[in-house]
Design a protein around this motif. Structure first.
Motif, mmCIF file in Angstrom:
data_model
loop_
_atom_site.group_PDB
_atom_site.id
_atom_site.type_symbol
_atom_site.label_atom_id
_atom_site.label_comp_id
_atom_site.label_asym_id
_atom_site.label_seq_id
_atom_site.Cartn_x
_atom_site.Cartn_y
_atom_site.Cartn_z
ATOM 1 N N LEU A 108 -31.646 -47.551 -34.114
ATOM 2 C CA LEU A 108 -31.636 -47.419 -32.663
ATOM 3 C C LEU A 108 -30.258 -47.660 -32.061
ATOM 4 O O LEU A 108 -30.067 -47.481 -30.870
ATOM 5 N N VAL A 109 -29.319 -48.085 -32.874
ATOM 6 C CA VAL A 109 -28.002 -48.466 -32.365
ATOM 7 C C VAL A 109 -26.989 -47.382 -32.678
ATOM 8 O O VAL A 109 -26.882 -46.920 -33.803
ATOM 9 N N PRO A 161 -29.868 -49.287 -21.281
ATOM 10 C CA PRO A 161 -30.341 -47.929 -21.000
ATOM 11 C C PRO A 161 -30.407 -47.016 -22.216
ATOM 12 O O PRO A 161 -31.045 -45.965 -22.157
ATOM 13 N N CYS A 162 -29.756 -47.399 -23.319
ATOM 14 C CA CYS A 162 -29.754 -46.559 -24.515
ATOM 15 C C CYS A 162 -30.776 -47.011 -25.558
ATOM 16 O O CYS A 162 -30.681 -46.637 -26.726
ATOM 17 N N ASN A 163 -31.760 -47.782 -25.141
ATOM 18 C CA ASN A 163 -32.785 -48.267 -26.060
ATOM 19 C C ASN A 163 -33.897 -47.234 -26.157
ATOM 20 O O ASN A 163 -34.731 -47.100 -25.265
ATOM 21 N N SER A 164 -33.921 -46.476 -27.249
ATOM 22 C CA SER A 164 -34.907 -45.402 -27.388
ATOM 23 C C SER A 164 -36.327 -45.939 -27.533
ATOM 24 O O SER A 164 -37.287 -45.266 -27.165
ATOM 25 N N THR A 165 -36.485 -47.144 -28.083
ATOM 26 C CA THR A 165 -37.817 -47.726 -28.201
ATOM 27 C C THR A 165 -38.424 -47.974 -26.823
ATOM 28 O O THR A 165 -39.578 -47.629 -26.567
ATOM 29 N N ALA A 166 -37.648 -48.556 -25.913
ATOM 30 C CA ALA A 166 -38.134 -48.806 -24.558
ATOM 31 C C ALA A 166 -38.454 -47.497 -23.847
ATOM 32 O O ALA A 166 -39.470 -47.382 -23.150
ATOM 33 N N LEU A 167 -37.604 -46.489 -24.028
ATOM 34 C CA LEU A 167 -37.848 -45.190 -23.411
ATOM 35 C C LEU A 167 -39.145 -44.573 -23.931
ATOM 36 O O LEU A 167 -39.946 -44.030 -23.165
ATOM 37 N N HIS A 168 -39.350 -44.666 -25.238
ATOM 38 C CA HIS A 168 -40.568 -44.094 -25.831
ATOM 39 C C HIS A 168 -41.819 -44.819 -25.331
ATOM 40 O O HIS A 168 -42.822 -44.180 -24.988
ATOM 41 N N LEU A 169 -41.765 -46.139 -25.304
ATOM 42 C CA LEU A 169 -42.933 -46.893 -24.860
ATOM 43 C C LEU A 169 -43.261 -46.612 -23.403
ATOM 44 O O LEU A 169 -44.439 -46.532 -23.025
ATOM 45 N N LEU A 170 -42.258 -46.462 -22.565
ATOM 46 C CA LEU A 170 -42.516 -46.089 -21.176
ATOM 47 C C LEU A 170 -43.095 -44.682 -21.096
ATOM 48 O O LEU A 170 -43.978 -44.403 -20.266
ATOM 49 N N GLY A 171 -42.615 -43.794 -21.962
ATOM 50 C CA GLY A 171 -43.188 -42.455 -22.014
ATOM 51 C C GLY A 171 -44.650 -42.483 -22.397
ATOM 52 O O GLY A 171 -45.480 -41.781 -21.801
ATOM 53 N N ARG A 172 -44.986 -43.317 -23.384
ATOM 54 C CA ARG A 172 -46.390 -43.435 -23.797
ATOM 55 C C ARG A 172 -47.243 -43.995 -22.674
ATOM 56 O O ARG A 172 -48.375 -43.553 -22.435
ATOM 57 N N TYR A 173 -46.712 -44.975 -21.975
ATOM 58 C CA TYR A 173 -47.437 -45.576 -20.858
ATOM 59 C C TYR A 173 -47.710 -44.519 -19.780
ATOM 60 O O TYR A 173 -48.840 -44.367 -19.310
#
Length: 343
Positions: free
Chosen positions: A95-96, A240-252
């Protein structure tokens, strides 16, 4: 459910009245007068019950594995989509972005010694998490480090992470898995209290909130859902570049957008408000996650699901063709074929 049964009674009564030749309008007016008071009483009672049982409470102190009580593992009614999202989270180092070591430590005030330790722990974790024995080894080391360097948020969330990974190896002991996850949830909460500016502390607290929902009743899930969204967004704000957080928000957002209109109406009646989102918003999160981590196939699958839901089938077909050229797990292959059947 009382509200639904009462409404159905009104509908069936109108049909019956029509059979005997009564005016539908007159019958409806009569029935509404008879039932409106009962409906109001039921709704008021349900709202009062919800308010009294969903008030956020302070989390209790962290329990140890020796002292935490064993509780019965409840059988879930269906597979939790959020759990599937967590299982597809890629490795920490993946992720980095190359050269951005600051993201690994999630604290600009880290000492060089702690930063180097964090890098080493993350590399080891990617290997150790694959087996139960490896998780035990990682857990022991992080427990020792947390004892030597107490109240260090960078070590706290990494301990939470390895506890989460170890729980996935407890397939034959669900009570132990639940106990470990509940301890991890308490520890993650401590991490947020220690450092409100550490994105990974917020992220892993949100992950544990979501993962422990399978042990809760509906009212508790609603409260945790609000907290989950709050802390994932905070994590993303800090990184802002954390793809895990972006994905989880997308799932939500995807799951909220998938709620049927009648389900939303009932939820609004019972709980006063329901989450609001759209497939467009979910798509934006998945696209941003893809820009950061193009190899995350599960994220791409949900990107395609959004396109299908929006009727953008030509775009969805292009993404699926790209996925077909990549080496995929059996589950990803199954989902690709399932989506192709919807085009």
């Amino acid at each position: 459910m009382g509200f639904i049964s009462t409404t159905r009674t009104v509908m069936y009564s109108v049909v019956a009245a029509g059979v005997v030749g009564l005016s539908v309008n007159a019958c409806m007016l009569y029935l509404l007068r008879e039932n409106i008071k009962r409906l109001e009483e039921e709704i008021a009672g349900l709202r009062a019950l919800l308010e009294s049982s969903t008030t956020p409470r302070a989390l209790p102190p962290v329990a140890t594995r020796n002292s935490a009580p064993r509780v019965k593992f409840p059988e879930s009614e269906s597979e939790d989509d959020f759990q599937l999202a967590l299982e597809s989270i890629p490795s920490q180092t993946a992720l980095v972005r190359e050269g951005d070591q600051k993201t690994l430590c999630c604290d600009c005030e880290c000492s060089s010694e702690l930063r180097e330790l964090c890098v080493t722990l993350d590399k080891q974790h990617d290997v150790l998490k694959l087996t139960e024995e490896g998780c035990r080894e990682g857990l022991q080391r992080l427990e020792t480090l947390n004892a030597e360097k107490p109240d260090t948020p960078q070590l706290v969330w990494r301990l939470v992470r390895v506890m989460y990974e170890q729980s996935k190896h407890f397939s034959k002991s669900k009570a132990d898995a639940e106990q470990l996850l509940m301890e991890a949830l308490q520890l993650a909460y401590k991490g947020v209290e220690l450092s409100d500016q550490n994105s990974k502390c917020h992220l892993w607290y949100a992950i544990l909130l979501g993962d422990t929902c399978k042990y809760d009743d509906t009212k508790t899930k609603l409260t945790k859902g609000r907290e989950f969204e709050k802390h994932v967004k905070k994590s993303l704000q800090l990184d802002p570049c954390n793809s895990t957080a972006l994905h989880l928000l997308g799932r939500y957002c995807y799951e909220v957008a998938s709620i049927k209109w009648w389900e939303a109406r009932i939820a609004a009646t019972l709980f006063g408000s329901v989450p609001q989102s759209s497939y467009e918003e979910a798509l934006q999160y998945f696209q941003r996650a893809h820009e950061i981590n193009e190899e995350w196939q599960e994220n791409t699958i949900f990107l395609v699901k959004c396109l299908v839901a929006l009727g953008r089938k030509e775009e969805a077909e292009k993404w699926l063709c790209e996925l077909k050229t990549q080496e995929s797990s059996e589950e990803v292959t199954r989902q690709i074929e399932e989506l192709r059947g919807k085009l």
